[in-house]
Design a protein around this motif. Structure first.
Motif, PDB file in Angstrom:
ATOM      1  N   ALA A 100      13.378   8.231 -16.393  1.00 37.61           N
ATOM      2  CA  ALA A 100      13.179   8.571 -17.867  1.00 37.61           C
ATOM      3  C   ALA A 100      11.791   9.018 -18.277  1.00 37.61           C
ATOM      4  O   ALA A 100      11.527   9.644 -19.101  1.00 37.61           O
ATOM      5  CB  ALA A 100      13.343   6.901 -18.823  1.00 37.61           C
ATOM      6  N   ASP A 101      10.715   8.730 -17.464  1.00 41.61           N
ATOM      7  CA  ASP A 101       9.527   9.249 -17.571  1.00 41.61           C
ATOM      8  C   ASP A 101       9.334  10.712 -17.159  1.00 41.61           C
ATOM      9  O   ASP A 101       8.692  11.408 -17.887  1.00 41.61           O
ATOM     10  CB  ASP A 101       8.288   8.275 -16.725  1.00 41.61           C
ATOM     11  N   LEU A 102       9.962  10.920 -16.263  1.00 46.96           N
ATOM     12  CA  LEU A 102      10.385  12.406 -15.796  1.00 46.96           C
ATOM     13  C   LEU A 102      10.646  13.277 -16.999  1.00 46.96           C
ATOM     14  O   LEU A 102      10.522  14.311 -17.385  1.00 46.96           O
ATOM     15  CB  LEU A 102      11.139  12.397 -14.743  1.00 46.96           C
ATOM     16  N   PHE A 103      11.717  12.838 -17.722  1.00 52.61           N
ATOM     17  CA  PHE A 103      12.401  13.365 -18.932  1.00 52.61           C
ATOM     18  C   PHE A 103      11.397  13.495 -19.994  1.00 52.61           C
ATOM     19  O   PHE A 103      11.183  14.472 -20.482  1.00 52.61           O
ATOM     20  CB  PHE A 103      13.636  12.693 -19.327  1.00 52.61           C
ATOM     21  N   ALA A 104      10.739  12.397 -20.196  1.00 55.50           N
ATOM     22  CA  ALA A 104       9.734  12.364 -21.266  1.00 55.50           C
ATOM     23  C   ALA A 104       8.625  13.278 -21.120  1.00 55.50           C
ATOM     24  O   ALA A 104       7.793  13.676 -21.955  1.00 55.50           O
ATOM     25  CB  ALA A 104       9.339  10.926 -21.511  1.00 55.50           C
ATOM     26  N   ALA A 105       8.323  13.726 -19.699  1.00 49.75           N
ATOM     27  CA  ALA A 105       7.192  14.270 -19.611  1.00 49.75           C
ATOM     28  C   ALA A 105       7.372  15.668 -19.912  1.00 49.75           C
ATOM     29  O   ALA A 105       6.270  16.673 -20.040  1.00 49.75           O
ATOM     30  CB  ALA A 105       6.580  14.190 -18.103  1.00 49.75           C
ATOM     31  N   ALA A 115       0.732  -1.090   0.175  1.00 54.33           N
ATOM     32  CA  ALA A 115      -0.139  -0.026   0.008  1.00 54.33           C
ATOM     33  C   ALA A 115       0.885   1.371  -0.038  1.00 54.33           C
ATOM     34  O   ALA A 115       0.625   2.299  -0.569  1.00 54.33           O
ATOM     35  CB  ALA A 115      -1.126   0.114   1.322  1.00 54.33           C
ATOM     36  N   ASP A 116       1.969   1.226   0.740  1.00 53.72           N
ATOM     37  CA  ASP A 116       2.845   2.513   0.792  1.00 53.72           C
ATOM     38  C   ASP A 116       3.431   2.520  -0.766  1.00 53.72           C
ATOM     39  O   ASP A 116       3.602   3.716  -0.906  1.00 53.72           O
ATOM     40  CB  ASP A 116       3.920   2.022   1.769  1.00 53.72           C
ATOM     41  N   LEU A 117       3.944   1.597  -1.384  1.00 55.77           N
ATOM     42  CA  LEU A 117       4.541   1.438  -2.633  1.00 55.77           C
ATOM     43  C   LEU A 117       3.580   2.123  -3.601  1.00 55.77           C
ATOM     44  O   LEU A 117       3.874   3.183  -4.449  1.00 55.77           O
ATOM     45  CB  LEU A 117       4.984   0.223  -3.093  1.00 55.77           C
ATOM     46  N   LEU A 118       2.475   1.685  -3.540  1.00 50.86           N
ATOM     47  CA  LEU A 118       1.234   2.132  -4.441  1.00 50.86           C
ATOM     48  C   LEU A 118       1.252   3.571  -4.316  1.00 50.86           C
ATOM     49  O   LEU A 118       1.065   4.365  -5.212  1.00 50.86           O
ATOM     50  CB  LEU A 118       0.238   1.593  -3.997  1.00 50.86           C
ATOM     51  N   MET A 119       0.957   4.168  -3.068  1.00 47.26           N
ATOM     52  CA  MET A 119       0.957   5.547  -2.790  1.00 47.26           C
ATOM     53  C   MET A 119       1.924   6.462  -3.433  1.00 47.26           C
ATOM     54  O   MET A 119       1.992   7.442  -4.221  1.00 47.26           O
ATOM     55  CB  MET A 119       0.829   5.999  -1.407  1.00 47.26           C
ATOM     56  N   ARG A 120       3.306   5.597  -3.269  1.00 50.84           N
ATOM     57  CA  ARG A 120       4.448   6.476  -3.964  1.00 50.84           C
ATOM     58  C   ARG A 120       4.502   6.587  -5.179  1.00 50.84           C
ATOM     59  O   ARG A 120       4.882   7.407  -5.910  1.00 50.84           O
ATOM     60  CB  ARG A 120       5.753   5.881  -3.398  1.00 50.84           C
ATOM     61  N   PHE A 121       3.869   5.419  -5.919  1.00 49.67           N
ATOM     62  CA  PHE A 121       3.874   5.359  -7.572  1.00 49.67           C
ATOM     63  C   PHE A 121       2.807   6.336  -8.054  1.00 49.67           C
ATOM     64  O   PHE A 121       2.814   7.043  -8.953  1.00 49.67           O
ATOM     65  CB  PHE A 121       3.574   3.993  -7.870  1.00 49.67           C
ATOM     66  N   ILE A 122       1.485   6.488  -7.040  1.00 51.61           N
ATOM     67  CA  ILE A 122       0.446   7.382  -7.635  1.00 51.61           C
ATOM     68  C   ILE A 122       1.032   8.814  -7.389  1.00 51.61           C
ATOM     69  O   ILE A 122       0.932   9.651  -8.399  1.00 51.61           O
ATOM     70  CB  ILE A 122      -0.568   7.330  -6.407  1.00 51.61           C
ATOM     71  N   ARG A 123       1.886   9.184  -6.563  1.00 58.03           N
ATOM     72  CA  ARG A 123       2.495  10.479  -6.527  1.00 58.03           C
ATOM     73  C   ARG A 123       3.323  10.890  -7.369  1.00 58.03           C
ATOM     74  O   ARG A 123       3.519  11.970  -8.125  1.00 58.03           O
ATOM     75  CB  ARG A 123       2.997  10.903  -5.050  1.00 58.03           C
ATOM     76  N   ILE A 124       4.032   9.822  -7.707  1.00 53.48           N
ATOM     77  CA  ILE A 124       4.928   9.928  -9.220  1.00 53.48           C
ATOM     78  C   ILE A 124       4.115  10.223 -10.306  1.00 53.48           C
ATOM     79  O   ILE A 124       4.450  11.105 -11.075  1.00 53.48           O
ATOM     80  CB  ILE A 124       6.161   8.809  -9.443  1.00 53.48           C
ATOM     81  N   GLU A 125       3.015   9.412 -10.647  1.00 54.87           N
ATOM     82  CA  GLU A 125       2.512   9.633 -11.889  1.00 54.87           C
ATOM     83  C   GLU A 125       1.693  10.874 -11.669  1.00 54.87           C
ATOM     84  O   GLU A 125       1.617  11.543 -12.696  1.00 54.87           O
ATOM     85  CB  GLU A 125       1.217   8.521 -11.622  1.00 54.87           C
ATOM     86  N   GLN A 126       1.056  11.358 -10.388  1.00 53.38           N
ATOM     87  CA  GLN A 126       0.635  12.789 -10.496  1.00 53.38           C
ATOM     88  C   GLN A 126       1.766  13.940 -10.772  1.00 53.38           C
ATOM     89  O   GLN A 126       1.371  14.897 -11.552  1.00 53.38           O
ATOM     90  CB  GLN A 126       0.008  12.890  -8.943  1.00 53.38           C
ATOM     91  N   LEU A 127       2.925  13.568 -10.360  1.00 48.42           N
ATOM     92  CA  LEU A 127       3.857  14.577 -10.648  1.00 48.42           C
ATOM     93  C   LEU A 127       4.107  14.490 -12.394  1.00 48.42           C
ATOM     94  O   LEU A 127       4.314  15.837 -13.052  1.00 48.42           O
ATOM     95  CB  LEU A 127       5.296  14.011  -9.859  1.00 48.42           C
ATOM     96  N   LEU A 128       4.173  13.445 -12.947  1.00 50.64           N
ATOM     97  CA  LEU A 128       4.470  13.615 -14.226  1.00 50.64           C
ATOM     98  C   LEU A 128       3.123  14.235 -15.040  1.00 50.64           C
ATOM     99  O   LEU A 128       3.398  14.767 -15.973  1.00 50.64           O
ATOM    100  CB  LEU A 128       4.611  11.822 -14.984  1.00 50.64           C
ATOM    101  N   ALA A 129       1.890  13.788 -14.527  1.00 48.26           N
ATOM    102  CA  ALA A 129       0.891  14.532 -15.338  1.00 48.26           C
ATOM    103  C   ALA A 129       0.868  16.129 -15.246  1.00 48.26           C
ATOM    104  O   ALA A 129       0.682  16.616 -16.077  1.00 48.26           O
ATOM    105  CB  ALA A 129      -0.381  13.833 -14.752  1.00 48.26           C
ATOM    106  N   ARG A 130       1.620  16.429 -13.958  1.00 43.94           N
ATOM    107  CA  ARG A 130       1.533  17.807 -13.637  1.00 43.94           C
ATOM    108  C   ARG A 130       2.525  18.610 -14.858  1.00 43.94           C
ATOM    109  O   ARG A 130       2.271  19.350 -15.530  1.00 43.94           O
ATOM    110  CB  ARG A 130       1.696  18.229 -12.493  1.00 43.94           C
ATOM    111  N   LEU A 131       3.626  17.789 -14.842  1.00 44.86           N
ATOM    112  CA  LEU A 131       4.619  18.462 -15.763  1.00 44.86           C
ATOM    113  C   LEU A 131       4.097  18.378 -17.101  1.00 44.86           C
ATOM    114  O   LEU A 131       4.323  19.126 -17.968  1.00 44.86           O
ATOM    115  CB  LEU A 131       5.833  17.392 -15.796  1.00 44.86           C
ATOM    116  N   TRP A 132       3.601  17.173 -17.618  1.00 43.85           N
ATOM    117  CA  TRP A 132       2.999  17.000 -18.847  1.00 43.85           C
ATOM    118  C   TRP A 132       1.783  18.010 -19.334  1.00 43.85           C
ATOM    119  O   TRP A 132       1.929  18.585 -20.617  1.00 43.85           O
ATOM    120  CB  TRP A 132       2.295  15.620 -19.108  1.00 43.85           C
ATOM    121  N   SER A 133       1.196  18.388 -18.535  1.00 39.73           N
ATOM    122  CA  SER A 133       0.193  19.533 -18.797  1.00 39.73           C
ATOM    123  C   SER A 133       0.519  20.848 -18.145  1.00 39.73           C
ATOM    124  O   SER A 133      -0.637  21.779 -18.078  1.00 39.73           O
ATOM    125  CB  SER A 133      -1.238  18.998 -18.260  1.00 39.73           C
TER     126      SER A 133
END
Length: 245
Positions: free
Chosen positions: A97-102, A61-79
């Motif tokens: 690499a996802d951070l770079f691509a965003a 559950a902790d790992l899931l929340m950490r990945f969710i926060r990363i996904e939210q960060l990538l989405a914020r950069l993308w948009s």
């Protein structure tokens, strides 16, 4: 405005604290009228991805929340309603690499290399955005094969928008900044919005991540992947011909 990933001894891996600091940096950029946000890494590597320290004891559950926060960060950069520029050297691995691509402008130094291994442990993170950058076929091939992409290929396929040396870097950043501030902020933000994603697509990205990460055994899958990579590294090392003097 510049955000620097400052965990050089850990390859600038994305710890909980670093991800939250990046979110705060984005909050600041949104509030202070930033026109160009630059993201760089301190030391040899841009970002080696998700921080695996202590993962053996981490609840799923902790790992899931950490990945969710990363996904939210990538989405914020993308948009983001302003220009974003990533400068990558060394390893750009996984979520790094996802951070770079965003980012909207993506400069790769000659020693940069990119890899997207998340699918090897069942995680779907950044796949649609990567496909938007480089095309669906190329994205699926790189993700499925685990291929490491060098700076030249990154430029060729569109993962990077520029392949630059250290001496060229300042000029390229100045050029990108000039383009970012040429239009007034409202017009630039409107153009980014018009060219960007429907929020529903970003919601789908988040849903895809959660569906993949919520499967029981996330921490164990990551540990198994890490162990397999260590074995492969040792096998490759032992297979190299020894030097003679």
């Amino acid at each position: 405005m510049t955000l620097t990933l400052s965990r050089p001894e850990q390859g600038n891996a994305l710890s909980h604290d670093l991800v939250e600091a990046l979110h705060r940096g984005l909050d600041e950029a949104l509030g202070n009228g930033t026109r160009m946000l630059v993201i760089e890494g301190e030391g040899r590597n841009f970002c080696t991805g998700f921080d695996l320290a202590g993962i053996e004891e981490a609840p799923d559950a902790d790992l899931l929340m950490r990945f969710i926060r990363i996904e939210q960060l990538l989405a914020r950069l993308w948009s983001a309603p302003f220009a974003t520029l990533a400068i990558a050297g060394g390893r750009c691995f996984g979520a790094g690499a996802d951070l770079f691509a965003a980012c909207s402008t993506r400069l790769a130094l000659p020693d940069a290399s990119f890899s997207f291994p998340g699918a090897a442990f069942g995680l779907v993170l950044g796949t649609r955005r990567l496909a938007a950058r480089i095309g669906e076929d190329e994205a699926l091939s790189i993700i499925a094969s685990g291929e490491t992409v060098d700076a030249e290929k990154a430029l060729e396929i569109g993962l990077a928008t520029g392949h630059v040396t250290e001496t060229e870097l300042e000029m390229m950043v100045e050029k990108a900044t000039a383009a970012a501030v040429r239009l007034d902020p409202e017009t630039f933000a409107a153009i980014r919005c018009a060219a960007g994603d429907d929020p529903a697509l970003l919601d789908r990205d988040l849903a895809a991540l959660v569906r993949s990460a919520v499967r029981p055994g996330l921490a164990q899958r990551i540990c198994d992947y890490r162990a397999a990579m260590k074995r492969k590294h040792m096998q490759d090392k032992s297979a190299r011909p020894s030097s003679t003097h």
